[in-house]
Scaffold this motif. Sequence first.
Motif, PDB file in Angstrom:
ATOM      1  N   UNK A 101       0.976  -1.164  -0.097  1.00 58.05           N
ATOM      2  CA  UNK A 101      -0.009  -0.002  -0.091  1.00 58.05           C
ATOM      3  C   UNK A 101       0.723   1.345   0.094  1.00 58.05           C
ATOM      4  N   UNK A 102       1.796   1.247   0.689  1.00 55.73           N
ATOM      5  CA  UNK A 102       2.904   2.464   0.776  1.00 55.73           C
ATOM      6  C   UNK A 102       3.690   2.491  -0.372  1.00 55.73           C
ATOM      7  N   UNK A 103       4.117   1.294  -1.009  1.00 54.01           N
ATOM      8  CA  UNK A 103       4.726   1.444  -2.484  1.00 54.01           C
ATOM      9  C   UNK A 103       3.740   1.958  -3.414  1.00 54.01           C
ATOM     10  N   UNK A 104       2.490   1.610  -3.236  1.00 50.84           N
ATOM     11  CA  UNK A 104       1.638   2.025  -4.422  1.00 50.84           C
ATOM     12  C   UNK A 104       1.566   3.588  -4.538  1.00 50.84           C
ATOM     13  N   UNK A 105       1.451   4.101  -3.081  1.00 50.86           N
ATOM     14  CA  UNK A 105       1.133   5.690  -3.263  1.00 50.86           C
ATOM     15  C   UNK A 105       2.593   6.148  -3.588  1.00 50.86           C
ATOM     16  N   UNK A 201      -1.999  23.099   4.823  1.00 54.19           N
ATOM     17  CA  UNK A 201      -1.615  24.427   4.648  1.00 54.19           C
ATOM     18  C   UNK A 201      -0.482  24.826   3.625  1.00 54.19           C
ATOM     19  N   UNK A 202       0.483  23.787   3.467  1.00 55.54           N
ATOM     20  CA  UNK A 202       1.501  23.879   2.785  1.00 55.54           C
ATOM     21  C   UNK A 202       1.201  23.240   1.244  1.00 55.54           C
ATOM     22  N   UNK A 203      -0.045  22.817   1.161  1.00 57.93           N
ATOM     23  CA  UNK A 203      -0.411  22.063  -0.261  1.00 57.93           C
ATOM     24  C   UNK A 203       0.042  20.658  -0.422  1.00 57.93           C
ATOM     25  N   UNK A 204       0.437  20.035   0.677  1.00 56.82           N
ATOM     26  CA  UNK A 204       0.853  18.750   0.579  1.00 56.82           C
ATOM     27  C   UNK A 204      -0.157  17.718   1.083  1.00 56.82           C
ATOM     28  N   UNK A 205       0.056  16.381   0.405  1.00 54.10           N
ATOM     29  CA  UNK A 205      -0.799  15.242   0.978  1.00 54.10           C
ATOM     30  C   UNK A 205      -0.026  14.657   2.213  1.00 54.10           C
ATOM     31  N   UNK A 206      -1.095  13.952   2.829  1.00 53.84           N
ATOM     32  CA  UNK A 206      -0.616  13.071   4.100  1.00 53.84           C
ATOM     33  C   UNK A 206      -0.959  11.764   4.137  1.00 53.84           C
ATOM     34  N   UNK A 207       0.120  10.980   4.185  1.00 57.60           N
ATOM     35  CA  UNK A 207      -0.020   9.411   4.116  1.00 57.60           C
ATOM     36  C   UNK A 207       0.517   8.931   5.476  1.00 57.60           C
ATOM     37  N   UNK A 208      -0.564   8.132   6.125  1.00 56.47           N
ATOM     38  CA  UNK A 208      -0.228   7.316   7.420  1.00 56.47           C
ATOM     39  C   UNK A 208      -0.022   5.918   7.288  1.00 56.47           C
ATOM     40  N   UNK A 209       1.149   5.517   8.187  1.00 56.86           N
ATOM     41  CA  UNK A 209       1.137   4.067   8.244  1.00 56.86           C
ATOM     42  C   UNK A 209       0.689   3.699   9.611  1.00 56.86           C
ATOM     43  N   UNK A 210      -0.528   3.230   9.590  1.00 59.37           N
ATOM     44  CA  UNK A 210      -1.578   2.654  10.561  1.00 59.37           C
ATOM     45  C   UNK A 210      -1.505   1.448  10.924  1.00 59.37           C
ATOM     46  N   UNK A 211      -0.507   0.764  10.620  1.00 62.41           N
ATOM     47  CA  UNK A 211      -0.282  -0.709  10.876  1.00 62.41           C
ATOM     48  C   UNK A 211      -0.430  -1.094  12.519  1.00 62.41           C
ATOM     49  N   UNK A 212       0.016   0.061  13.199  1.00 65.07           N
ATOM     50  CA  UNK A 212       0.067  -0.339  14.614  1.00 65.07           C
ATOM     51  C   UNK A 212      -0.965   0.436  15.413  1.00 65.07           C
ATOM     52  N   UNK A 226      -5.736  12.838   7.559  1.00 66.13           N
ATOM     53  CA  UNK A 226      -4.806  12.120   6.456  1.00 66.13           C
ATOM     54  C   UNK A 226      -5.592  12.186   5.193  1.00 66.13           C
ATOM     55  N   UNK A 227      -5.127  11.943   4.044  1.00 66.72           N
ATOM     56  CA  UNK A 227      -5.310  11.736   2.757  1.00 66.72           C
ATOM     57  C   UNK A 227      -5.445  10.425   2.401  1.00 66.72           C
ATOM     58  N   UNK A 228      -4.361   9.729   2.847  1.00 64.81           N
ATOM     59  CA  UNK A 228      -4.513   8.222   2.756  1.00 64.81           C
ATOM     60  C   UNK A 228      -3.697   7.304   4.193  1.00 64.81           C
ATOM     61  N   UNK A 229      -4.193   6.253   4.332  1.00 64.02           N
ATOM     62  CA  UNK A 229      -3.976   5.432   5.433  1.00 64.02           C
ATOM     63  C   UNK A 229      -3.862   4.052   4.687  1.00 64.02           C
ATOM     64  N   UNK A 230      -2.408   3.347   5.424  1.00 66.19           N
ATOM     65  CA  UNK A 230      -1.978   2.192   4.906  1.00 66.19           C
ATOM     66  C   UNK A 230      -2.087   1.385   6.350  1.00 66.19           C
ATOM     67  N   UNK A 231      -2.618   0.129   6.271  1.00 70.05           N
ATOM     68  CA  UNK A 231      -2.454  -0.973   7.147  1.00 70.05           C
ATOM     69  C   UNK A 231      -2.624  -2.293   6.798  1.00 70.05           C
ATOM     70  N   UNK A 232      -2.548  -3.510   7.568  1.00 71.67           N
ATOM     71  CA  UNK A 232      -2.249  -4.614   7.353  1.00 71.67           C
ATOM     72  C   UNK A 232      -3.184  -5.619   8.141  1.00 71.67           C
ATOM     73  N   UNK A 233      -3.513  -6.654   7.670  1.00 79.54           N
ATOM     74  CA  UNK A 233      -4.391  -7.478   8.130  1.00 79.54           C
ATOM     75  C   UNK A 233      -3.715  -8.453   9.231  1.00 79.54           C
TER      76      UNK A 233
END
Length: 418
Positions: A101-105, A201-212, A226-233
């Motif tokens: 998921x992180x690599x995809x982004x 505010x700076x126009x950036x996207x935010x991705x979270x690694x929410x596996x934990x 966040x704009x994108x969130x990744x986690x695992x089963x």
Amino acid sequence: MTYDGLDVEKIRKDFPVFSRELPDGRSLVYLDSGNSSQKPNQVIDTMREHLAIHYSNVGRAMHLLGAESTDAYESARDKVAGFIGAPSRDEVVFTKNASEALNLVAYSFGNPAVTDPRFTLGPGDEIVISEMEHHSNIVPWQLLVQRTGATLKWFGVTDDGRLDYDPGVITERTKIVSIAHQSNVLGTVNPVAEVAARAHEMGALVLLDASQSVPHHPVDVSRLGADLVAFTGHKMVGPSGIGVLWGRAEVLDAMPPFLGGGEMIEAVWMDRSTYAPVPHKFEAGTPPIVEAIGLGAAVDYLTGVGMEAIEAHERTLTAYALDALRELPGLRLIGPDTTEGRGGTLSFTLEGIHPHDVGQILDDHFGVAVRVGHHCARPLHLRFGIPATTRASFYLYNTTGEIDALVRGLHHVQKVFA
């Protein structure tokens, strides 16, 4: 055994691994859920039943088994969407793990196929991560800057294991900020809302690694910022081989496909293709069907127990463990020493004793399973000037008695090396 309204004795009966007897009659003390959690019968049985009497490929076969399999697979997507508070089921993309998921982004940035200015990336542009990241949230960005000439920046970590947040690290040149929601080593829960506000505010996207975080706390992606969130089963009582990328619909729409193949297409000619809408645009080929269905069963299980109750139980265990570990001379905790803003992951060193020896003795003599090493977070260990740590991580099926067993084992380790 009831903790904060959680009937742990009843829960443990759902997990067959806890009924096994280790050599010499020892009981298993499993304190390695931050690595991978154990699986309840409800997940195991659901996957077995689907394989036995419902299995077929999804989205293709026009027969009863195909319909049953597709319905079960898409039902799992519905369950995951509800579990994380996603506004739409179509914002839930199944991957094989959080790393994918992180690599995809990361693949989306600097890709010539993307015209959206948020994803254009080249020399002078910036990516911001942190020093506490898992390798899965470091290496893809290193590869990206090598391809594009962009600059990789990061937040440091304070001596007590908190994010050393400096808003000035995020500038108008920042394209994405990608950080852990909760550290897999420190247990630290990061100030996501504050970081996201500055990034946006700076126009950036935010991705979270929410596996934990997703396995241990109530998480509502619509409120995280966040704009994108990744986690695992596999860390949330589900199977391995299945992960999730959630993204805001308009962000996912702007991203290019990551893999090409069957089911991610709308139409194909010999010289070009058009693509299916999200989420299927990102799910090329036969997906991890049974694993996704198992993740759906895991979501059902955790929802039935209650995420608020799980979070409270782990907070109780963490407070108990922090107090218990303080009695050990020469123990150095790597991370926050209070329960405030942290989860149930405790990493530490014992003076003069290599963590590999600690883990081996705990396993051989006490049946205590912990993880040792750098936990796929080597830069963080370099930050603290250590090669490795011993990590104990708690979940809904752990007890204070198991923490007592850990402490007894650590006393024994110290005697062996005295």
